[in-house]
Design an enzyme around this catalytic site. Sequence first.
Site, PDB file in Angstrom:
ATOM      1  N   SER A 141       0.849  -1.190   0.000  1.00 35.14           N
ATOM      2  CA  SER A 141       0.000   0.000   0.000  1.00 35.14           C
ATOM      3  C   SER A 141       0.885   1.240   0.000  1.00 35.14           C
ATOM      4  CB  SER A 141      -0.893   0.021   1.249  1.00 35.14           C
ATOM      5  OG  SER A 141      -1.563   1.263   1.365  1.00 35.14           O
ATOM      6  N   TYR A 154      -1.025  -0.586  10.451  1.00 36.86           N
ATOM      7  CA  TYR A 154      -1.327  -0.968   9.070  1.00 36.86           C
ATOM      8  C   TYR A 154      -0.205  -0.508   8.148  1.00 36.86           C
ATOM      9  CZ  TYR A 154      -3.627  -1.151   4.520  1.00 36.86           C
ATOM     10  OH  TYR A 154      -3.933  -1.411   3.207  1.00 36.86           O
TER      11      TYR A 154
END
Length: 258
Positions: A141, A154
């Site tokens: 990501s 995350y």
Amino acid sequence: MRIRDSVAVVTGASSGIGAATAHALAERGATVIAVARRKDRLDETIEHCRRFTSASMARPGDVADRAFAEDVIRDAHEHFGRVDILVNNAGISPGEKVTERAVDDAREIMAVNFFGAVHFAGAALPGMLERGAGSIVNVTSVSGYVPAPGEPAYGASKAALSRWSHGLLLDVHGTGVHVGVLSPGPIDTEIWSHTGSQYEGKLYPPTIVSDGVVRMIQHEVAHLTVPRKFGVVAALYPVLGRPMRWGLRKYAAHTSSD
């Protein structure tokens, strides 16, 4: 490498990017082994895949379980003789409270987002190295390069997977095994309903990522950011970190007050 007639394992395949990737590979002639926790949604993915490759199958389970990952790869070898492609896409972003449960959040997220990918790659690599062929694509990501408010663990999990993947790429150079890192920007998936954060910008369709996965496999691309403009943001952060963090804090304050 060639996708037609290959055997591909795709994790996180019950929805979003994983489902789109499973569809894209099956439509190009790959037999897909789709992995995710939600059996009912996984069955929907496989129903689509079987329109193109009838031997495609679902394997419901938790990627955080190393034994499960090893079973999936072992069963693939028993059924099909090999695993040609591995796409590690499974990921969670359950909404974090770093001031209250930093350790618990980090352990839960790293178990899936980082170690889940390592479990599957570690199980698939020996067979790929023995044959001198294979492709592993790890979906990370942009949050692994630029911090997102409310998602420190995350982002850390995606950063760890990216760095691990690039290290693996160096170690397998010359073996015939391809390793690629695909870093999506904001994609329209279910993950937004679990994060606890809001995003008011444009969300891109999962197919922009699955198309990137296909391109990476076919052309042995080492790193790809989609949409490409988010790669510029990641590149600028080490240089313009202070003003970018100011902007991120202002954005977070704005969305939380709405």
